[in-house]
Design a protein around this motif. Sequence first.
Motif, PDB file in Angstrom:
ATOM      1  N   CYS A 163      -9.116 -11.157  -6.252  1.00 50.63           N
ATOM      2  CA  CYS A 163      -9.610  -9.793  -6.056  1.00 50.63           C
ATOM      3  C   CYS A 163      -9.960  -9.159  -7.400  1.00 50.63           C
ATOM      4  O   CYS A 163     -10.987  -8.497  -7.554  1.00 50.63           O
ATOM      5  CB  CYS A 163      -8.561  -8.963  -5.313  1.00 50.63           C
ATOM      6  SG  CYS A 163      -9.080  -7.284  -4.901  1.00 50.63           S
TER       7      CYS A 163
ATOM      8  N   TRP B 191      -7.814  -6.061   4.736  1.00 53.11           N
ATOM      9  CA  TRP B 191      -8.905  -5.414   5.446  1.00 53.11           C
ATOM     10  C   TRP B 191      -8.926  -5.867   6.894  1.00 53.11           C
ATOM     11  O   TRP B 191      -8.569  -7.012   7.215  1.00 53.11           O
ATOM     12  CB  TRP B 191     -10.255  -5.765   4.821  1.00 53.11           C
ATOM     13  CG  TRP B 191     -10.477  -5.201   3.467  1.00 53.11           C
ATOM     14  CD1 TRP B 191     -11.111  -4.040   3.139  1.00 53.11           C
ATOM     15  CD2 TRP B 191     -10.050  -5.773   2.216  1.00 53.11           C
ATOM     16  NE1 TRP B 191     -11.103  -3.855   1.772  1.00 53.11           N
ATOM     17  CE2 TRP B 191     -10.470  -4.895   1.182  1.00 53.11           C
ATOM     18  CE3 TRP B 191      -9.354  -6.925   1.867  1.00 53.11           C
ATOM     19  CZ2 TRP B 191     -10.216  -5.147  -0.162  1.00 53.11           C
ATOM     20  CZ3 TRP B 191      -9.097  -7.182   0.542  1.00 53.11           C
ATOM     21  CH2 TRP B 191      -9.518  -6.304  -0.466  1.00 53.11           C
TER      22      TRP B 191
ATOM     23  N   PRO C 185       0.804  -1.232   0.000  1.00 49.30           N
ATOM     24  CA  PRO C 185       0.000   0.000   0.000  1.00 49.30           C
ATOM     25  C   PRO C 185       0.833   1.276   0.000  1.00 49.30           C
ATOM     26  O   PRO C 185       0.381   2.312  -0.487  1.00 49.30           O
ATOM     27  CB  PRO C 185      -0.816  -0.122   1.302  1.00 49.30           C
ATOM     28  CG  PRO C 185      -0.806  -1.579   1.644  1.00 49.30           C
ATOM     29  CD  PRO C 185       0.521  -2.080   1.161  1.00 49.30           C
TER      30      PRO C 185
ATOM     31  N   HIS D 274      -7.429 -11.021   3.686  1.00 46.44           N
ATOM     32  CA  HIS D 274      -7.087 -10.720   2.291  1.00 46.44           C
ATOM     33  C   HIS D 274      -7.627 -11.832   1.406  1.00 46.44           C
ATOM     34  O   HIS D 274      -8.031 -12.899   1.881  1.00 46.44           O
ATOM     35  CB  HIS D 274      -5.566 -10.584   2.116  1.00 46.44           C
ATOM     36  CG  HIS D 274      -4.797 -11.820   2.467  1.00 46.44           C
ATOM     37  ND1 HIS D 274      -4.544 -12.839   1.568  1.00 46.44           N
ATOM     38  CD2 HIS D 274      -4.223 -12.220   3.631  1.00 46.44           C
ATOM     39  CE1 HIS D 274      -3.847 -13.786   2.153  1.00 46.44           C
ATOM     40  NE2 HIS D 274      -3.637 -13.453   3.403  1.00 46.44           N
TER      41      HIS D 274
ATOM     42  N   GLN E 160      -3.123   0.745  -3.735  1.00 45.15           N
ATOM     43  CA  GLN E 160      -4.007  -0.402  -3.625  1.00 45.15           C
ATOM     44  C   GLN E 160      -4.070  -0.888  -2.184  1.00 45.15           C
ATOM     45  O   GLN E 160      -3.060  -1.014  -1.509  1.00 45.15           O
ATOM     46  CB  GLN E 160      -3.524  -1.526  -4.540  1.00 45.15           C
ATOM     47  CG  GLN E 160      -3.599  -1.182  -6.013  1.00 45.15           C
ATOM     48  CD  GLN E 160      -3.123  -2.328  -6.877  1.00 45.15           C
ATOM     49  OE1 GLN E 160      -2.832  -3.420  -6.395  1.00 45.15           O
ATOM     50  NE2 GLN E 160      -3.051  -2.084  -8.178  1.00 45.15           N
ATOM     51  N   LYS E 161      -5.299  -1.178  -1.740  1.00 43.15           N
ATOM     52  CA  LYS E 161      -5.503  -1.692  -0.391  1.00 43.15           C
ATOM     53  C   LYS E 161      -6.023  -3.118  -0.517  1.00 43.15           C
ATOM     54  O   LYS E 161      -7.160  -3.349  -0.908  1.00 43.15           O
ATOM     55  CB  LYS E 161      -6.522  -0.849   0.371  1.00 43.15           C
ATOM     56  CG  LYS E 161      -6.830  -1.393   1.755  1.00 43.15           C
ATOM     57  CD  LYS E 161      -8.013  -0.690   2.379  1.00 43.15           C
ATOM     58  CE  LYS E 161      -8.376  -1.332   3.717  1.00 43.15           C
ATOM     59  NZ  LYS E 161      -9.595  -0.747   4.318  1.00 43.15           N
ATOM     60  N   LEU E 162      -5.177  -4.096  -0.192  1.00 40.27           N
ATOM     61  CA  LEU E 162      -5.523  -5.490  -0.408  1.00 40.27           C
ATOM     62  C   LEU E 162      -5.674  -6.258   0.895  1.00 40.27           C
ATOM     63  O   LEU E 162      -5.813  -7.476   0.889  1.00 40.27           O
ATOM     64  CB  LEU E 162      -4.464  -6.163  -1.285  1.00 40.27           C
ATOM     65  CG  LEU E 162      -4.322  -5.534  -2.687  1.00 40.27           C
ATOM     66  CD1 LEU E 162      -3.162  -6.145  -3.425  1.00 40.27           C
ATOM     67  CD2 LEU E 162      -5.603  -5.697  -3.470  1.00 40.27           C
TER      68      LEU E 162
ATOM     69  N   ALA F 222     -10.569  -1.275  -3.839  1.00 41.22           N
ATOM     70  CA  ALA F 222      -9.243  -1.647  -3.333  1.00 41.22           C
ATOM     71  C   ALA F 222      -8.184  -1.537  -4.422  1.00 41.22           C
ATOM     72  O   ALA F 222      -7.046  -1.133  -4.153  1.00 41.22           O
ATOM     73  CB  ALA F 222      -9.275  -3.061  -2.782  1.00 41.22           C
TER      74      ALA F 222
END
Length: 884
Positions: free
Chosen positions: A751, A696, A531, A744, A692-694, A686
Amino acid sequence: MQPYIMLKPAITIPVIEECSNTYGTNCVKSTADSVEVNCFVRDSRPAVKLSWTIRTHGGDHILPSNYRNFTTDNVTYTSHVTTTFSFGESSALSLLVCRANSVPLNLVEDKNVLLIEKEMDYTSLATPIRIYLKIHKPMNLSCTDLGINLVVWKWSPQQDAFETLYVSIFQKSNHTKISNKEYKLEDEGSLSLQNTLVEHEGLYACVYDNGVSGGIVLHNVLVMVDPTPVFPVIDGCNHQQYCVLEKEPQDVLTCSVLGIRPKVALEWRAVREQTVIDFTQHQSTVTQMGDLYDISLTVNFDFTQTTQNKVTVECRAVGENAELFSLSTKIDLLFPNARKIKMKRIKPGDTESEGIPMMENESSEKVERFIKHLKAKYDVFYESVQPIPYIKDRMYCVDKVFVEGGIEYMTGISKGQPEWEQLSSYQELVKDNCLHRKRRILEGEPGYGKSTLTLQLLYDWCKSLTTSPLKGVDVIIYLRLRQLGGVKSILSAIRRFILPRDSDIGDEDIKQILNEMNSVLVLLDGFDEYPDQECTETDIYHIMKKNMFQGLNVILTTRPSCVPQEIAPHSDRVRLTGFGEEARRRYVEKAVVGTYGEAVDRIMRKLEENPVLDALCQVPLFFVMFAHMTYEDEHSLTFNSVTSFFRYMIYCFHSHMKNKMKDENVANFELLENEHKVLDKIAFEALSGKNQKLVWNREQLRNQLGNEFYDQYLRIGIFVAEEVLTIADPPNAQDHIQYNTEVHFYHKTVCEWYAAHYVAEELSDGKSDCIDEFLQNLNPFDLQYLYRFACGLNKIAGEKIIQYLQQNKESKKFAILCMLEHEDKTDRFIKTVSDLVSSEKTYIRREDSKLLQRSTLQILDVASKNQVSLVSPNNVFNSYIEYN
């Protein structure tokens, strides 16, 4: 001569009026003791002589009967016969026959039968035979070894009223099926079922009579479902059958079995009886999930009465039903805070006194514990490789499944293009023969095995393999960069993501250890998922720039599209090129079927039969899934695109769990399988953000998706949960250090699959008028599968995406891959191909990926087969192959 008038009755068979039930043509009467039965023939001329008989092994025997006939109009007659029947002591079924005697000219059929069934409490007369059957296995319930004339099968699902499944009279072929369930009555009278489900549980009663005596056979059928995974899961072990946990002498242990039927009890115990350890405060919980149960046991233990620093304990199933399953997980508990006094041998000439006990140097002891912590954590990683992620009980050590694909290193730049040469082995990556810089970048397309290779390196180091160049490395630091969002300090990252929660090794200790070691290797996995990849204030950035830990060897893995450009010129670069035919065969032999040649050839032939599959399976991730699915499924698997392959793969995630469920629970399960719009949007956001946010937070993701949806996707393997240490700001807060669970996707490509659904829907519905703005943060070279999936999911969206890609010279070639996702080659598709190959020269360059080269050839093949013109106005052929 006076004529004799005969009249045929409307019903040409003797009518029995006492039927409790009529099954097909079989009339059945239930009675507790005795019963009066009546038989009629109405409106016949002449009257028909009727009588009652009972059928036995020795033939029919006449019963005392009362016969009479009467007429109301002196033309037609009603004939009637009645008898009273009582069961003998040994009978449960009897067959009575109402017989028409001396019928002229076949006026009526000569007989009708009545099956008399004795009413009784089956459970008081017969002891049920308990039968355990695994779900989806065949069921066969025997009745009796004696030859039988009469048999009735009944079933009670809840041990209350019985319903009739089958009635069989006389001959093997003369039976009537009552229930609409998929049961079958076999020739010898047994009851069979091909696919046993939980809904088929219950008591099955076979009531039989062979003409001499009768009886009852009672079966109690119970359906078993193995848990997933098929062993107790220990908290902190990441679903491993064997692991090592570091604990305090007084601590807590929890184990669980998930999705089991029937219920079992769990027990914690020491493997060796002489071990002095007390388990107290046993807290057992049972949660019913449809037809299945989640069972967990938490205990406190006390290990303070010994000087040992290690003990082996076991969580196992005990009590009723335990013998049905082999449920046991053994683990080692390490107690690093239990210090030992050691003798330090003094060499002659030393100034210290010989034989004096001395405490081991605290710094040396801390280093030893630090390395043990690392190896214990890495053992969890490399022992938990799942080739088929939705089958969680199939976990492998990486060394059992790792096969080398192609690997090359960059030797230089020629005419502006990088030049690559083959490396002989992955071990060259950590040698200094070809690679001389301290910073090395390992790049590979999605699914090419970058993470698997790093796990193999961890295995080689932890096992101290003599053939490995890592045998001389003191410490390996392995970090998954997707977890490091907002974590600026690598020392903090090591403490949070590698060391156990009860470790007393702090940031300064880690820094001192790394600086004192002779050889340290840092593995940073997944820069494309990092990220904070654009942040210049993190230790990761400074390490790669050699502003920090300059003497450490560092390997950074990433996708080719995400290679950090300001670092790349000062780093050695290595790339993975995928699986060739030889690597694929080696994998099948090593990890799927063994060296059994015929089975290997069968899987390889399926690849050759489908050119699209052959191209897909150059990607190791896809080939591994294909090989295992093909071996498990005897049916031929044919795919025409990446989308169709991935759709089937996602289907397998769900179907594996669905097959274990009761029918009434499947509908809701399928609803969650098919309705995933919230997840689609989460995945899109995401991937489309600036960073990018992979990963949570579990609770936040659960709140967004709903508990049931989250739990289902976690259980089937699409989600993966990991426990991590969180350090809050300010650090002096009372609860600034706590553990949280992060979630993830199983793989970044998964994703992309769900994000592609969101893209396809938005573009097909016209919700996003400005496609440039909508897709601006989705780099097609980083997220190639997102684009390809979206094109394969929806034709309208696909056409828009292809047009969008063709606007940019750099991404025009990528549009070829997206075109191939159209499974039906429509006129629009042919026109798009024509526009692409006719408008300008089509190159196949050596620096193109093999997948892009092959895809370009496939597009040219489509153009050729559809007679698309490949000539320019100057009559020059517009396709070029530039490959040395």
